[in-house]
Scaffold this motif. Structure first.
Motif, PDB file in Angstrom:
ATOM      1  N   THR A 160      12.074  -8.059  35.437  1.00 29.10           N
ATOM      2  CA  THR A 160      12.979  -9.189  35.607  1.00 29.10           C
ATOM      3  C   THR A 160      12.214 -10.390  36.137  1.00 29.10           C
ATOM      4  O   THR A 160      11.378 -10.250  37.025  1.00 29.10           O
ATOM      5  CB  THR A 160      14.097  -8.824  36.610  1.00 29.10           C
ATOM      6  OG1 THR A 160      14.757  -7.648  36.147  1.00 29.10           O
ATOM      7  CG2 THR A 160      15.102  -9.948  36.738  1.00 29.10           C
ATOM      8  N   GLY A 161      12.501 -11.545  35.574  1.00 31.48           N
ATOM      9  CA  GLY A 161      11.944 -12.793  36.083  1.00 31.48           C
ATOM     10  C   GLY A 161      13.025 -13.860  36.062  1.00 31.48           C
ATOM     11  O   GLY A 161      13.789 -13.956  35.098  1.00 31.48           O
ATOM     12  N   SER A 162      13.135 -14.644  37.129  1.00 37.18           N
ATOM     13  CA  SER A 162      14.130 -15.720  37.207  1.00 37.18           C
ATOM     14  C   SER A 162      13.414 -17.052  37.318  1.00 37.18           C
ATOM     15  O   SER A 162      12.431 -17.175  38.056  1.00 37.18           O
ATOM     16  CB  SER A 162      15.047 -15.527  38.414  1.00 37.18           C
ATOM     17  OG  SER A 162      15.815 -14.356  38.249  1.00 37.18           O
ATOM     18  N   TYR A 163      13.918 -18.052  36.602  1.00 38.18           N
ATOM     19  CA  TYR A 163      13.251 -19.348  36.515  1.00 38.18           C
ATOM     20  C   TYR A 163      14.251 -20.466  36.764  1.00 38.18           C
ATOM     21  O   TYR A 163      15.320 -20.503  36.162  1.00 38.18           O
ATOM     22  CB  TYR A 163      12.586 -19.511  35.135  1.00 38.18           C
ATOM     23  CG  TYR A 163      11.602 -18.399  34.884  1.00 38.18           C
ATOM     24  CD1 TYR A 163      10.295 -18.509  35.321  1.00 38.18           C
ATOM     25  CD2 TYR A 163      12.003 -17.207  34.268  1.00 38.18           C
ATOM     26  CE1 TYR A 163       9.384 -17.479  35.129  1.00 38.18           C
ATOM     27  CE2 TYR A 163      11.103 -16.172  34.084  1.00 38.18           C
ATOM     28  CZ  TYR A 163       9.806 -16.316  34.514  1.00 38.18           C
ATOM     29  OH  TYR A 163       8.917 -15.287  34.340  1.00 38.18           O
ATOM     30  N   ASP A 164      13.898 -21.383  37.640  1.00 35.39           N
ATOM     31  CA  ASP A 164      14.716 -22.539  37.986  1.00 35.39           C
ATOM     32  C   ASP A 164      14.562 -23.579  36.887  1.00 35.39           C
ATOM     33  O   ASP A 164      13.479 -24.136  36.685  1.00 35.39           O
ATOM     34  CB  ASP A 164      14.255 -23.104  39.334  1.00 35.39           C
ATOM     35  CG  ASP A 164      15.070 -24.286  39.802  1.00 35.39           C
ATOM     36  OD1 ASP A 164      15.841 -24.864  38.992  1.00 35.39           O
ATOM     37  OD2 ASP A 164      14.930 -24.653  40.983  1.00 35.39           O
ATOM     38  N   LEU A 165      15.642 -23.858  36.156  1.00 36.31           N
ATOM     39  CA  LEU A 165      15.583 -24.788  35.031  1.00 36.31           C
ATOM     40  C   LEU A 165      15.401 -26.234  35.468  1.00 36.31           C
ATOM     41  O   LEU A 165      15.172 -27.110  34.635  1.00 36.31           O
ATOM     42  CB  LEU A 165      16.817 -24.626  34.141  1.00 36.31           C
ATOM     43  CG  LEU A 165      16.896 -23.254  33.456  1.00 36.31           C
ATOM     44  CD1 LEU A 165      18.193 -23.130  32.668  1.00 36.31           C
ATOM     45  CD2 LEU A 165      15.693 -23.013  32.566  1.00 36.31           C
ATOM     46  N   ASN A 166      15.486 -26.518  36.784  1.00 36.59           N
ATOM     47  CA  ASN A 166      15.127 -27.849  37.281  1.00 36.59           C
ATOM     48  C   ASN A 166      13.612 -28.029  37.264  1.00 36.59           C
ATOM     49  O   ASN A 166      13.116 -29.156  37.286  1.00 36.59           O
ATOM     50  CB  ASN A 166      15.649 -28.062  38.701  1.00 36.59           C
ATOM     51  CG  ASN A 166      17.159 -28.173  38.735  1.00 36.59           C
ATOM     52  OD1 ASN A 166      17.763 -28.773  37.855  1.00 36.59           O
ATOM     53  ND2 ASN A 166      17.769 -27.561  39.733  1.00 36.59           N
ATOM     54  N   LYS A 167      12.875 -26.908  37.234  1.00 32.05           N
ATOM     55  CA  LYS A 167      11.413 -26.964  37.254  1.00 32.05           C
ATOM     56  C   LYS A 167      10.785 -26.657  35.906  1.00 32.05           C
ATOM     57  O   LYS A 167       9.632 -26.986  35.674  1.00 32.05           O
ATOM     58  CB  LYS A 167      10.871 -25.989  38.299  1.00 32.05           C
ATOM     59  CG  LYS A 167      11.277 -26.329  39.709  1.00 32.05           C
ATOM     60  CD  LYS A 167      10.739 -25.315  40.677  1.00 32.05           C
ATOM     61  CE  LYS A 167      11.176 -25.648  42.100  1.00 32.05           C
ATOM     62  NZ  LYS A 167      10.724 -24.646  43.058  1.00 32.05           N
ATOM     63  N   ALA A 176      12.885 -10.534  25.207  1.00 34.20           N
ATOM     64  CA  ALA A 176      13.728 -10.397  26.397  1.00 34.20           C
ATOM     65  C   ALA A 176      15.168 -10.781  26.113  1.00 34.20           C
ATOM     66  O   ALA A 176      15.454 -11.506  25.166  1.00 34.20           O
ATOM     67  CB  ALA A 176      13.181 -11.276  27.520  1.00 34.20           C
ATOM     68  N   MET A 177      16.062 -10.277  26.954  1.00 37.81           N
ATOM     69  CA  MET A 177      17.444 -10.732  26.954  1.00 37.81           C
ATOM     70  C   MET A 177      17.545 -11.791  28.045  1.00 37.81           C
ATOM     71  O   MET A 177      16.873 -11.701  29.067  1.00 37.81           O
ATOM     72  CB  MET A 177      18.402  -9.576  27.261  1.00 37.81           C
ATOM     73  CG  MET A 177      18.409  -8.522  26.197  1.00 37.81           C
ATOM     74  SD  MET A 177      19.666  -7.235  26.450  1.00 37.81           S
ATOM     75  CE  MET A 177      19.426  -6.749  28.125  1.00 37.81           C
ATOM     76  N   PHE A 178      18.380 -12.787  27.840  1.00 36.95           N
ATOM     77  CA  PHE A 178      18.506 -13.905  28.781  1.00 36.95           C
ATOM     78  C   PHE A 178      19.891 -13.932  29.397  1.00 36.95           C
ATOM     79  O   PHE A 178      20.879 -13.617  28.743  1.00 36.95           O
ATOM     80  CB  PHE A 178      18.311 -15.247  28.050  1.00 36.95           C
ATOM     81  CG  PHE A 178      16.940 -15.458  27.526  1.00 36.95           C
ATOM     82  CD1 PHE A 178      15.979 -16.083  28.311  1.00 36.95           C
ATOM     83  CD2 PHE A 178      16.593 -15.062  26.246  1.00 36.95           C
ATOM     84  CE1 PHE A 178      14.713 -16.305  27.833  1.00 36.95           C
ATOM     85  CE2 PHE A 178      15.318 -15.273  25.754  1.00 36.95           C
ATOM     86  CZ  PHE A 178      14.375 -15.895  26.548  1.00 36.95           C
ATOM     87  N   VAL A 179      19.923 -14.348  30.660  1.00 35.14           N
ATOM     88  CA  VAL A 179      21.187 -14.649  31.334  1.00 35.14           C
ATOM     89  C   VAL A 179      20.961 -15.967  32.036  1.00 35.14           C
ATOM     90  O   VAL A 179      19.988 -16.132  32.786  1.00 35.14           O
ATOM     91  CB  VAL A 179      21.570 -13.562  32.360  1.00 35.14           C
ATOM     92  CG1 VAL A 179      22.802 -13.978  33.134  1.00 35.14           C
ATOM     93  CG2 VAL A 179      21.775 -12.228  31.683  1.00 35.14           C
ATOM     94  N   THR A 180      21.834 -16.939  31.788  1.00 31.64           N
ATOM     95  CA  THR A 180      21.738 -18.231  32.461  1.00 31.64           C
ATOM     96  C   THR A 180      22.921 -18.356  33.407  1.00 31.64           C
ATOM     97  O   THR A 180      24.073 -18.207  33.011  1.00 31.64           O
ATOM     98  CB  THR A 180      21.729 -19.395  31.457  1.00 31.64           C
ATOM     99  OG1 THR A 180      20.654 -19.186  30.535  1.00 31.64           O
ATOM    100  CG2 THR A 180      21.557 -20.719  32.152  1.00 31.64           C
ATOM    101  N   THR A 181      22.600 -18.600  34.688  1.00 31.64           N
ATOM    102  CA  THR A 181      23.624 -18.787  35.711  1.00 31.64           C
ATOM    103  C   THR A 181      23.338 -20.138  36.364  1.00 31.64           C
ATOM    104  O   THR A 181      22.342 -20.271  37.069  1.00 31.64           O
ATOM    105  CB  THR A 181      23.550 -17.662  36.755  1.00 31.64           C
ATOM    106  OG1 THR A 181      23.603 -16.406  36.090  1.00 31.64           O
ATOM    107  CG2 THR A 181      24.711 -17.765  37.726  1.00 31.64           C
ATOM    108  N   GLY A 182      24.191 -21.102  36.089  1.00 33.44           N
ATOM    109  CA  GLY A 182      23.949 -22.436  36.621  1.00 33.44           C
ATOM    110  C   GLY A 182      22.651 -22.965  36.079  1.00 33.44           C
ATOM    111  O   GLY A 182      22.453 -23.075  34.881  1.00 33.44           O
TER     112      GLY A 182
END
Length: 187
Positions: A160-167, A176-182
């Motif tokens: 699992t890896g989480s990435y801040d879409l502001n960055k 991979a499967m994606f989940v976008t939360t905020g």
């Protein structure tokens, strides 16, 4: 008299078959978390155990932990001859986790190699700090033939890896499967 005895025995047999005596049981779920460094070497191994109990008074664990934490209550563990024993009398659920020695890294059923590219050029992880451009992270995962057979045949891998879409402008993967939360995208 024989007829009475036959009827009496039939009633006892029927009663025995209809009464179920539940034996104490433990339904244990174990999750192993392996933290890797930037290049895929094992940094830490943690084991998390969640036990659903049915009439059980104690749990015995044969794991070798450097540090172990009771997540349910304040019951102290007993360490007897390499066995960890918890008193769980009266509990329906019990959870604990422990840090495992990195000597056990040889038993992780996979090996990992992580490499990076910046704008198509292979780059060390440390050299990416403060840079901008197209960053690729390549994770090469292979079966660890040195791991014990039990681990090779009974464990499942999830990364699992989480990435801040502001960055990050975009986060992509073909596998991979994606989940976008905020504003966070998790692969």
């Amino acid at each position: 008299m024989r007829r009475f005895l036959a009827i009496f025995l039939a009633i006892i047999i029927l009663a025995m078959n209809s009464v179920a005596i539940a034996a104490p049981t433990i339904d244990k779920t174990e999750s192993v978390y392996v933290n890797l460094d930037y290049y895929g070497a094992v940094e830490q191994i943690h084991v998390s155990n969640d036990c659903v109990l049915t009439g059980q008074n104690e749990i015995v664990d044969f794991g070798v932990y450097e540090n172990i934490t009771n997540l349910t209550n304040r019951t102290e563990l007993k360490n007897v001859d390499g066995k960890i024993i918890w008193d769980v009398s009266g509990l329906k659920r019990f959870a604990y986790n422990g840090k495992v020695s990195n000597d056990n890294a040889k038993n992780v059923p996979w090996t990992f190699e992580v490499s990076y590219k910046l704008n198509g050029v292979e780059t060390r992880a440390e050299d990416l700090l403060g840079k901008s451009g197209l960053v690729e992270m390549i994770i090469d995962i292979n079966a660890n033939k040195d791991a014990k057979e039990y681990y090779r045949n009974n464990y499942m891998l999830e990364i699992t890896g989480s990435y801040d879409l502001n960055k990050y402008l975009s986060v992509e993967s073909d596998e991979a499967m994606f989940v976008t939360t905020g504003r966070t995208k998790t692969l």
